[in-house]
Design a protein around this motif. Structure first.
Motif, mmCIF file in Angstrom:
data_model
loop_
_atom_site.group_PDB
_atom_site.id
_atom_site.type_symbol
_atom_site.label_atom_id
_atom_site.label_comp_id
_atom_site.label_asym_id
_atom_site.label_seq_id
_atom_site.Cartn_x
_atom_site.Cartn_y
_atom_site.Cartn_z
ATOM 1 N N ARG A 62 3.885 -31.696 -54.362
ATOM 2 C CA ARG A 62 3.766 -33.096 -53.463
ATOM 3 C C ARG A 62 2.467 -34.162 -53.876
ATOM 4 N NH1 ARG A 62 7.006 -34.462 -49.569
ATOM 5 N NH2 ARG A 62 8.980 -32.816 -49.039
ATOM 6 N N THR A 63 1.505 -33.434 -54.312
ATOM 7 C CA THR A 63 0.372 -34.043 -54.698
ATOM 8 C C THR A 63 0.544 -35.004 -55.787
ATOM 9 O OG1 THR A 63 -0.612 -32.619 -56.277
ATOM 10 C CG2 THR A 63 -1.231 -32.222 -53.911
ATOM 11 N N ARG A 64 1.532 -34.624 -56.565
ATOM 12 C CA ARG A 64 1.827 -35.528 -57.452
ATOM 13 C C ARG A 64 2.711 -36.913 -57.425
ATOM 14 N NH1 ARG A 64 1.893 -32.840 -62.823
ATOM 15 N NH2 ARG A 64 0.630 -31.157 -62.812
ATOM 16 N N TRP A 65 2.825 -36.901 -56.132
ATOM 17 C CA TRP A 65 3.836 -38.091 -55.545
ATOM 18 C C TRP A 65 2.730 -39.000 -54.865
ATOM 19 C CZ3 TRP A 65 8.708 -38.811 -57.207
ATOM 20 C CH2 TRP A 65 9.471 -37.448 -57.665
ATOM 21 N N ARG A 66 1.478 -38.824 -54.722
ATOM 22 C CA ARG A 66 0.773 -39.725 -54.058
ATOM 23 C C ARG A 66 0.419 -41.291 -54.789
ATOM 24 N NH1 ARG A 66 -4.187 -35.254 -53.450
ATOM 25 N NH2 ARG A 66 -3.408 -34.213 -51.801
ATOM 26 N N ASP A 67 0.467 -42.186 -53.782
ATOM 27 C CA ASP A 67 -0.045 -43.321 -54.406
ATOM 28 C C ASP A 67 -1.113 -43.446 -55.314
ATOM 29 O OD1 ASP A 67 2.228 -44.202 -52.767
ATOM 30 O OD2 ASP A 67 1.139 -45.452 -51.300
ATOM 31 N N VAL A 68 -1.230 -44.360 -56.115
ATOM 32 C CA VAL A 68 -2.288 -44.375 -57.194
ATOM 33 C C VAL A 68 -2.922 -45.675 -57.342
ATOM 34 C CG1 VAL A 68 -2.940 -44.211 -59.805
ATOM 35 C CG2 VAL A 68 -1.082 -42.475 -58.901
ATOM 36 N N PRO A 69 -4.235 -45.838 -57.000
ATOM 37 C CA PRO A 69 -4.764 -47.283 -56.904
ATOM 38 C C PRO A 69 -4.623 -47.747 -58.292
ATOM 39 C CG PRO A 69 -6.189 -45.626 -56.105
ATOM 40 C CD PRO A 69 -5.151 -44.677 -56.860
ATOM 41 N N VAL A 70 -4.409 -49.306 -58.088
ATOM 42 C CA VAL A 70 -4.213 -50.113 -59.106
ATOM 43 C C VAL A 70 -5.484 -50.940 -59.475
ATOM 44 C CG1 VAL A 70 -1.734 -50.171 -58.879
ATOM 45 C CG2 VAL A 70 -3.271 -51.761 -57.911
ATOM 46 N N HIS A 71 -6.287 -50.905 -58.424
ATOM 47 C CA HIS A 71 -7.549 -51.889 -58.724
ATOM 48 C C HIS A 71 -7.408 -53.275 -59.149
ATOM 49 C CE1 HIS A 71 -9.697 -47.952 -57.923
ATOM 50 N NE2 HIS A 71 -9.129 -47.442 -59.146
ATOM 51 N N GLY A 72 -8.100 -53.722 -59.836
ATOM 52 C CA GLY A 72 -7.827 -55.055 -60.456
ATOM 53 C C GLY A 72 -6.900 -55.274 -61.338
ATOM 54 N N ASP A 73 -6.271 -54.241 -61.969
ATOM 55 C CA ASP A 73 -5.299 -54.282 -63.091
ATOM 56 C C ASP A 73 -4.100 -53.930 -62.921
ATOM 57 O OD1 ASP A 73 -4.490 -54.529 -65.876
ATOM 58 O OD2 ASP A 73 -5.403 -52.720 -66.554
ATOM 59 N N PRO A 74 -3.193 -54.580 -62.183
ATOM 60 C CA PRO A 74 -2.057 -53.768 -61.731
ATOM 61 C C PRO A 74 -0.918 -53.725 -62.937
ATOM 62 C CG PRO A 74 -2.291 -56.165 -60.643
ATOM 63 C CD PRO A 74 -3.578 -55.805 -61.192
ATOM 64 N N ALA A 75 -0.938 -54.745 -63.739
ATOM 65 C CA ALA A 75 -0.030 -54.599 -64.801
ATOM 66 C C ALA A 75 -0.480 -53.459 -65.800
ATOM 67 C CB ALA A 75 -0.227 -55.986 -65.649
ATOM 68 N N GLY A 76 -1.806 -53.411 -66.000
ATOM 69 C CA GLY A 76 -2.298 -52.112 -66.887
ATOM 70 C C GLY A 76 -1.742 -50.753 -66.395
ATOM 71 N N ALA A 77 -1.923 -50.583 -64.955
ATOM 72 C CA ALA A 77 -1.620 -49.375 -64.318
ATOM 73 C C ALA A 77 -0.347 -49.252 -64.501
ATOM 74 C CB ALA A 77 -2.189 -49.442 -62.773
ATOM 75 N N PHE A 78 0.659 -50.184 -64.215
ATOM 76 C CA PHE A 78 1.829 -50.115 -63.974
ATOM 77 C C PHE A 78 2.527 -49.535 -65.218
ATOM 78 C CE2 PHE A 78 6.321 -51.367 -64.234
ATOM 79 C CZ PHE A 78 6.866 -51.349 -63.242
ATOM 80 N N ARG A 79 1.899 -50.352 -66.345
ATOM 81 C CA ARG A 79 2.626 -50.221 -67.733
ATOM 82 C C ARG A 79 2.117 -48.755 -68.256
ATOM 83 N NH1 ARG A 79 5.389 -53.535 -70.777
ATOM 84 N NH2 ARG A 79 5.426 -55.575 -70.169
ATOM 85 N N ARG A 80 1.045 -48.221 -68.156
ATOM 86 C CA ARG A 80 0.358 -47.028 -68.640
ATOM 87 C C ARG A 80 1.466 -45.856 -67.876
ATOM 88 N NH1 ARG A 80 -4.632 -49.711 -68.231
ATOM 89 N NH2 ARG A 80 -4.945 -49.005 -65.943
ATOM 90 N N SER A 81 1.589 -46.348 -66.633
ATOM 91 C CA SER A 81 2.305 -45.004 -66.072
ATOM 92 C C SER A 81 3.775 -44.938 -66.204
ATOM 93 C CB SER A 81 2.087 -45.134 -64.367
ATOM 94 O OG SER A 81 2.643 -46.252 -64.043
ATOM 95 N N ALA A 82 4.367 -46.095 -66.351
ATOM 96 C CA ALA A 82 5.827 -46.397 -67.012
ATOM 97 C C ALA A 82 6.181 -45.830 -68.200
ATOM 98 C CB ALA A 82 6.034 -47.826 -66.896
ATOM 99 N N ALA A 83 5.083 -45.753 -69.170
ATOM 100 C CA ALA A 83 5.042 -45.528 -70.450
ATOM 101 C C ALA A 83 4.967 -43.714 -70.551
ATOM 102 C CB ALA A 83 4.064 -45.586 -71.463
ATOM 103 N N ARG A 84 4.200 -43.026 -69.595
ATOM 104 C CA ARG A 84 4.240 -41.657 -69.504
ATOM 105 C C ARG A 84 5.647 -41.297 -68.940
ATOM 106 N NH1 ARG A 84 -1.363 -42.997 -68.228
ATOM 107 N NH2 ARG A 84 -0.939 -42.961 -65.942
ATOM 108 N N LEU A 85 6.179 -42.025 -67.822
ATOM 109 C CA LEU A 85 7.439 -41.664 -67.356
ATOM 110 C C LEU A 85 8.535 -41.891 -68.375
ATOM 111 C CD1 LEU A 85 9.417 -41.150 -64.968
ATOM 112 C CD2 LEU A 85 9.129 -43.281 -64.302
ATOM 113 N N THR A 86 8.307 -42.852 -69.103
ATOM 114 C CA THR A 86 9.645 -42.832 -70.162
ATOM 115 C C THR A 86 9.227 -41.813 -71.027
ATOM 116 O OG1 THR A 86 9.467 -45.349 -69.861
ATOM 117 C CG2 THR A 86 10.380 -44.640 -71.719
ATOM 118 N N ALA A 87 8.309 -41.384 -71.383
ATOM 119 C CA ALA A 87 8.050 -40.321 -72.681
ATOM 120 C C ALA A 87 8.519 -38.931 -71.843
ATOM 121 C CB ALA A 87 6.793 -40.259 -72.943
ATOM 122 N N ALA A 88 8.468 -38.849 -70.510
ATOM 123 C CA ALA A 88 8.812 -37.653 -69.632
ATOM 124 C C ALA A 88 10.122 -37.486 -69.549
ATOM 125 C CB ALA A 88 8.168 -37.461 -68.408
#
Length: 207
Positions: A62-88
C-alpha cells in the motif's frame, strides 16, 4: 486496438491537459469535492506509481499507492510517472501469461486480469483528465478529442458501465457518486461521467 494501445492514447490526451496547468492554478477547485487541483494531480501521480508497481508484481504494498507531491512542476511529474506506468504495463503484457494484478484500492483488491486492470486505469485517466480540464474551465476540448476516437470512448463507456451502482461502492468518501441522469442526446463521454456520479455540467465557481 488493444486495451494497452487505448490506454496509451488516454494517457497522451490526459498529459496534454496537464501540460497546460500553471503553478498558480494548483489551488483551483475541482469536481472532486474537497480536492484542489494540486491534490488531484498528486493523487493521479500516486495512482500511476501504484498501478506500475502492481503491473510488476508489487501492487499489494500500500505504500506504493500514496499521493506523490508535484511541487511546481505538475506536467513533468505527471509525464514522468506516466512513462513509468506505460513501460510497466508493456512489460506485463509481453509475458506469455500475464500475471493478474493486486489493486488494493479497487473493490476487494483483486487480483484482476491485466486487461481489466488496464481498463480501470484508462477510466481513471480520462475521468481525472476531465476533472483537471473542468477545473481549468475547458473540458469541451478533451471531450471532443475522446469522442473523435470511437474505440477509446467506447472503452471508457464500457468500463464506466461495469462499475457497481449500489452502496457502499458509491457516495461520500468513495471514488464515485450515485449514478446521475443525463438529458436525451447526451454524448458518450457525458454518459460515462453520469454513470460514475459526475455532473457533466460542472463548472468551477466564479472567483
Amino acid at each position: 486496438m488493444s486495451v494497452l494501445e487505448l490506454h496509451g492514447r488516454a494517457m497522451e490526451l490526459a498529459a496534454a491537459v496537464v501540460d497546460t496547468v500553471q503553478p498558480e492554478q494548483l489551488v483551483l477547485v475541482t469536481p472532486c469535492a474537497g480536492w484542489p487541483l494540486r491534490r488531484l494531480l498528486e493523487h493521479e501521480v500516486g495512482q500511476h506509481r501504484g498501478f506500475a508497481a502492481a503491473a510488476l508484481g508489487a501492487g499489494a504494498d500500500r505504500t506504493r499507492w500514496r499521493d506523490v507531491p508535484v511541487h511546481g512542476d505538475p506536467a513533468g511529474a505527471f509525464r514522468r510517472s506516466a512513462a513509468r506506468l506505460t513501460a510497466a504495463f508493456a512489460t506485463a503484457a509481453a509475458a506469455a501469461e500475464p500475471a493478474p494484478l493486486c489493486l488494493p484500492e479497487i473493490g476487494d483488491g483483486g487480483p484482476f486480469p491485466l486487461d481489466r486492470a488496464i481498463g480501470f486505469h484508462l477510466l481513471d485517466t480520462l475521468v481525472h483528465a476531465w476533472d483537471v480540464a473542468a477545473a481549468l474551465g475547458s473540458p469541451a476540448r478533451l471531450v471532443a478529442a475522446v469522442q473523435a476516437e470511437p474505440p477509446l470512448v467506447g472503452a471508457l463507456l464500457a468500463v464506466a458501465g461495469a462499475v457497481p451502482a449500489g452502496v457502499p461502492a458509491r457516495g461520500p468518501g468513495q471514488a464515485f457518486g450515485a449514478v446521475r441522469a443525463v438529458p436525451d442526446g447526451a454524448g458518450p463521454f457525458d454518459r460515462a461521467l453520469a454513470l460514475l456520479g459526475r455532473d457533466p455540467a460542472w463548472r468551477a465557481p466564479v472567483r
